[in-house]
Design a protein around this motif. Structure first.
Motif, PDB file in Angstrom:
ATOM      1  N   ASP A 199      18.099   7.327  -4.973  1.00  0.00           N
ATOM      2  CA  ASP A 199      17.854   6.454  -6.125  1.00  0.00           C
ATOM      3  C   ASP A 199      18.657   6.906  -7.330  1.00  0.00           C
ATOM      4  O   ASP A 199      19.244   6.092  -8.048  1.00  0.00           O
ATOM      5  CB  ASP A 199      16.362   6.445  -6.473  1.00  0.00           C
ATOM      6  CG  ASP A 199      15.523   5.764  -5.414  1.00  0.00           C
ATOM      7  OD1 ASP A 199      15.372   4.540  -5.493  1.00  0.00           O
ATOM      8  OD2 ASP A 199      15.046   6.455  -4.499  1.00  0.00           O
ATOM      9  N   VAL A 200      18.686   8.223  -7.553  1.00  0.00           N
ATOM     10  CA  VAL A 200      19.420   8.760  -8.688  1.00  0.00           C
ATOM     11  C   VAL A 200      20.917   8.484  -8.538  1.00  0.00           C
ATOM     12  O   VAL A 200      21.605   8.128  -9.507  1.00  0.00           O
ATOM     13  CB  VAL A 200      19.155  10.276  -8.817  1.00  0.00           C
ATOM     14  CG1 VAL A 200      20.047  10.875  -9.898  1.00  0.00           C
ATOM     15  CG2 VAL A 200      17.689  10.531  -9.135  1.00  0.00           C
ATOM     16  N   GLN A 206      22.509  -3.108  -2.850  1.00  0.00           N
ATOM     17  CA  GLN A 206      21.736  -3.676  -3.958  1.00  0.00           C
ATOM     18  C   GLN A 206      22.262  -3.314  -5.347  1.00  0.00           C
ATOM     19  O   GLN A 206      21.698  -3.757  -6.348  1.00  0.00           O
ATOM     20  CB  GLN A 206      20.278  -3.189  -3.862  1.00  0.00           C
ATOM     21  CG  GLN A 206      19.600  -3.546  -2.547  1.00  0.00           C
ATOM     22  CD  GLN A 206      18.177  -3.043  -2.507  1.00  0.00           C
ATOM     23  OE1 GLN A 206      17.357  -3.390  -3.365  1.00  0.00           O
ATOM     24  NE2 GLN A 206      17.865  -2.202  -1.536  1.00  0.00           N
ATOM     25  N   TYR A 207      23.320  -2.533  -5.425  1.00  0.00           N
ATOM     26  CA  TYR A 207      23.753  -2.046  -6.733  1.00  0.00           C
ATOM     27  C   TYR A 207      24.968  -2.818  -7.251  1.00  0.00           C
ATOM     28  O   TYR A 207      25.758  -3.351  -6.472  1.00  0.00           O
ATOM     29  CB  TYR A 207      24.088  -0.551  -6.650  1.00  0.00           C
ATOM     30  CG  TYR A 207      22.897   0.292  -6.260  1.00  0.00           C
ATOM     31  CD1 TYR A 207      21.864   0.532  -7.155  1.00  0.00           C
ATOM     32  CD2 TYR A 207      22.798   0.840  -4.972  1.00  0.00           C
ATOM     33  CE1 TYR A 207      20.770   1.300  -6.800  1.00  0.00           C
ATOM     34  CE2 TYR A 207      21.703   1.602  -4.602  1.00  0.00           C
ATOM     35  CZ  TYR A 207      20.695   1.830  -5.524  1.00  0.00           C
ATOM     36  OH  TYR A 207      19.610   2.581  -5.164  1.00  0.00           O
ATOM     37  N   ASP A 208      25.112  -2.855  -8.570  1.00  0.00           N
ATOM     38  CA  ASP A 208      26.223  -3.566  -9.213  1.00  0.00           C
ATOM     39  C   ASP A 208      27.464  -2.692  -9.309  1.00  0.00           C
ATOM     40  O   ASP A 208      28.057  -2.518 -10.382  1.00  0.00           O
ATOM     41  CB  ASP A 208      25.810  -4.046 -10.611  1.00  0.00           C
ATOM     42  CG  ASP A 208      24.713  -5.082 -10.563  1.00  0.00           C
ATOM     43  OD1 ASP A 208      24.681  -5.850  -9.590  1.00  0.00           O
ATOM     44  OD2 ASP A 208      23.893  -5.110 -11.495  1.00  0.00           O
ATOM     45  N   ARG A 209      27.824  -2.107  -8.207  1.00  0.00           N
ATOM     46  CA  ARG A 209      29.052  -1.324  -8.107  1.00  0.00           C
ATOM     47  C   ARG A 209      29.489  -1.308  -6.649  1.00  0.00           C
ATOM     48  O   ARG A 209      28.721  -1.703  -5.765  1.00  0.00           O
ATOM     49  CB  ARG A 209      28.836   0.113  -8.609  1.00  0.00           C
ATOM     50  CG  ARG A 209      27.861   0.954  -7.782  1.00  0.00           C
ATOM     51  CD  ARG A 209      27.625   2.296  -8.437  1.00  0.00           C
ATOM     52  NE  ARG A 209      26.797   3.185  -7.621  1.00  0.00           N
ATOM     53  CZ  ARG A 209      27.279   4.082  -6.775  1.00  0.00           C
ATOM     54  NH1 ARG A 209      28.584   4.205  -6.602  1.00  0.00           N
ATOM     55  NH2 ARG A 209      26.464   4.864  -6.090  1.00  0.00           N
ATOM     56  N   SER A 210      30.689  -0.868  -6.409  1.00  0.00           N
ATOM     57  CA  SER A 210      31.223  -0.867  -5.054  1.00  0.00           C
ATOM     58  C   SER A 210      30.507   0.163  -4.186  1.00  0.00           C
ATOM     59  O   SER A 210      29.950   1.146  -4.681  1.00  0.00           O
ATOM     60  CB  SER A 210      32.726  -0.551  -5.072  1.00  0.00           C
ATOM     61  OG  SER A 210      33.431  -1.513  -5.817  1.00  0.00           O
ATOM     62  N   ALA A 267      19.313   4.250   0.662  1.00  0.00           N
ATOM     63  CA  ALA A 267      18.095   4.966   1.022  1.00  0.00           C
ATOM     64  C   ALA A 267      17.877   4.732   2.515  1.00  0.00           C
ATOM     65  O   ALA A 267      17.464   3.653   2.933  1.00  0.00           O
ATOM     66  CB  ALA A 267      16.911   4.453   0.214  1.00  0.00           C
ATOM     67  N   VAL A 268      18.167   5.739   3.310  1.00  0.00           N
ATOM     68  CA  VAL A 268      18.199   5.567   4.767  1.00  0.00           C
ATOM     69  C   VAL A 268      16.849   5.113   5.305  1.00  0.00           C
ATOM     70  O   VAL A 268      16.774   4.266   6.201  1.00  0.00           O
ATOM     71  CB  VAL A 268      18.649   6.880   5.446  1.00  0.00           C
ATOM     72  CG1 VAL A 268      18.552   6.786   6.961  1.00  0.00           C
ATOM     73  CG2 VAL A 268      20.088   7.206   5.037  1.00  0.00           C
TER      74      VAL A 268
END
Length: 375
Positions: A149-150, A199-203, A155-156
Motif C-alpha cells: 500500500d505504501v 488501480q493506481y494513477d501511475r504506470s 497486493a498479492v
C-alpha cells in the motif's frame, strides 16, 4: 447491560458486521459520532458514560474490563474499531490471534480521533480499507503500514479480489509478496479475467511485466523471480514450473449453459459439470454462473448446485434464447420449451462470447454448453 466476568464469554447482541468499542469519555463521543455515519456497525461503551438514549439507539453498555469483552467481539464480528491506545489493544488481542485468513480486521483510533491505524488483517481482513473509510468519516489521518500500500504496487493477497478472483493455494503468497515489494522481476501472466486490476494513477512498476501466456514468461532470460498467473485453465506439468515461486489465481469467467430433465438430481448435474470441465482442462474454481431457461428456475437440482458453490443462477425466456444464433437448433426442444435450444444460447447470452468452448454435450439427463467470458 453486559456484565463482564473472568472466565465467561460476554452475551453480545450482534446486529452488524462491525463493532465500535470505547472506554473513555472522549472516546465515547468519537464512537457515537462514527456510529451515526458508519453503517452496519454495533456500538459498545462503558456504562458510566451512559447518556440516556442507548436503548433507543441499540447501543450496548458494559461494566467491567473491556479485555473480557474483546474475545466475544473478536469471534463474532468481521471487523473491530477500537478507540483505545494502540499498545493496550495489541496486548489484549494477542492471545486471540489465529490466522490472517480468519482473524477479523482490527482498527485503532486515538482518543482525539486524529489518527486511524490499521492494526490487524490489513489486506485479507480488509483493515486497510476500513481504516481509510473510518478516517474519511472522522476527518482523521489514516495510518497504513503495509508495504504494497505504501509503495502503491500489487497486493498479492488481494490481487483480483474485487472481481471475485480466488487463489489456488496460499502457500506462496508471502514469498511472492516479498518479490513484489523488493522490486525483483515479477511476471503477471493473464490468460483470462478482468484487465483493469491496476488501480493506481501511475504506470506499472518496471520490475513487473505482463505476459499473455506462461510459455512467453518462461522464455525470459533470466527467468522472473516470481509470478502471478491468472487463468481458468489447469496447468500442464511443464507450465507448473512457473509456480515454484508463484500464485495461481482463478478468475470467474466460465459460464455453464445447462438444461436437464425435470427432477434430475444435484449429484448427476454436479458430476456432468466436473467431468465436462476436466475434459476441457478447465478449473471448477473459475465457474461464474449456470444459465438456463426460465422453465427451470425452480429446478431443485440446479438450485442445489449453485447454492453449494456460490455461483450465479441466471434464466432466460424462450424469446431471449431464440434471439441468439445457434449451431444446433432443435425442433424437439422447441416443442417442449418454446426455445430452439437452452444450454447453447444461454451460455452465449450471459457470457457475451462469440463462440462456445463446448457447443453442446448430452449426458444422461443433462445437456451442457460451456463459454468463457471475454475481457
Amino acid at each position: 447491560m453486559i456484565t463482564l466476568q473472568e472466565g465467561q464469554l460476554s452475551d453480545v447482541q450482534q446486529r452488524g458486521d462491525y463493532a465500535i468499542v470505547a472506554i473513555t469519555k472522549h472516546g465515547v463521543q468519537v464512537a457515537r459520532e462514527l456510529e451515526r455515519s458508519f453503517q452496519n456497525a454495533d456500538l459498545y461503551y462503558m456504562s458510566k458514560f451512559e447518556q440516556g438514549d442507548e436503548q433507543e439507539k441499540g447501543i450496548q453498555l458494559f461494566t467491567g474490563s473491556v479485555r473480557l469483552l474483546l474475545p466475544s467481539l473478536f469471534k463474532s464480528y468481521k471487523g473491530l474499531i477500537i478507540i483505545i491506545s494502540l499498545g493496550a489493544v495489541v496486548r489484549m488481542i494477542a492471545p486471540l490471534l489465529q490466522d490472517k485468513k480468519t482473524d477479523p480486521a482490527v482498527v485503532v483510533i486515538d482518543d482525539k480521533a486524529e489518527h486511524v491505524i490499521s492494526v490487524l488483517s490489513g489486506h485479507i481482513g480488509g483493515a486497510n480499507e476500513l481504516t481509510k473509510e473510518v478516517a474519511a468519516i472522522l476527518g482523521a489521518r489514516p495510518v497504513v503500514t503495509t508495504a504494497s500500500d505504501v509503495q502503491q504496487t500489487i497486493a498479492v493477497d488481494l490481487f483480483g479480489k474485487r472481481f471475485g478472483w480466488t487463489w489456488e493455494s496460499a502457500e506462496k503468497l508471502t514469498p511472492v509478496s516479498a518479490a513484489v515489494v523488493n522490486e525483483e522481476a515479477v511476471a503477471v501472466v493473464q490468460e483470462s479475467g478482468e484487465k483493469s486490476w491496476w488501480q493506481y494513477d501511475r504506470s506499472l512498476p518496471t520490475h513487473i511485466r505482463t505476459y499473455s501466456s506462461i510459455d512467453e514468461a518462461l522464455a525470459q532470460a533470466p527467468a522472473p523471480a516470481a509470478a502471478l498467473v491468472v487463468t481458468h485453465r489447469n496447468l500442464s506439468n511443464e507450465e507448473s514450473q512457473i509456480l515454484h515461486n508463484g500464485v495461481l489465481y482463478r478468475p470467474k469467467v466460465i459460464v455453464l449453459g445447462m438444461g436437464c430433465n425435470r427432477g434430475t438430481s444435484s449429484e448427476e448435474i454436479e458430476e456432468v459439470i466436473q467431468t465436462t470441465l476436466d475434459e476441457l482442462n478447465f478449473s471448477m474454481k473459475s465457474v461464474k454462473a449456470i444459465c438456463t431457461i426460465d422453465l427451470k428456475k425452480d429446478e431443485q437440482g440446479l438450485l442445489a448446485v449453485v447454492k453449494k458453490y456460490g455461483w450465479e443462477f441466471i434464466y432466460y425466456s424462450p424469446e431471449q434464447l431464440n434471439a441468439v444464433p445457434m449451431q444446433q437448433p432443435s425442433q424437439t426442444v422447441f416443442q417442449y420449451t418454446g426455445a430452439y435450444g437452452v444450454s447453447e444460447p444461454a451460455a452465449l447470452l450471459y457470457s457475451g462470447a462469440e463462440k462456445l468452448e463446448l457447443v453442446k454435450k448430452k449426458s444422461g439427463n443433462v445437456t451442457i454448453s460451456v463459454a468463457v467470458v471475454p475481457h
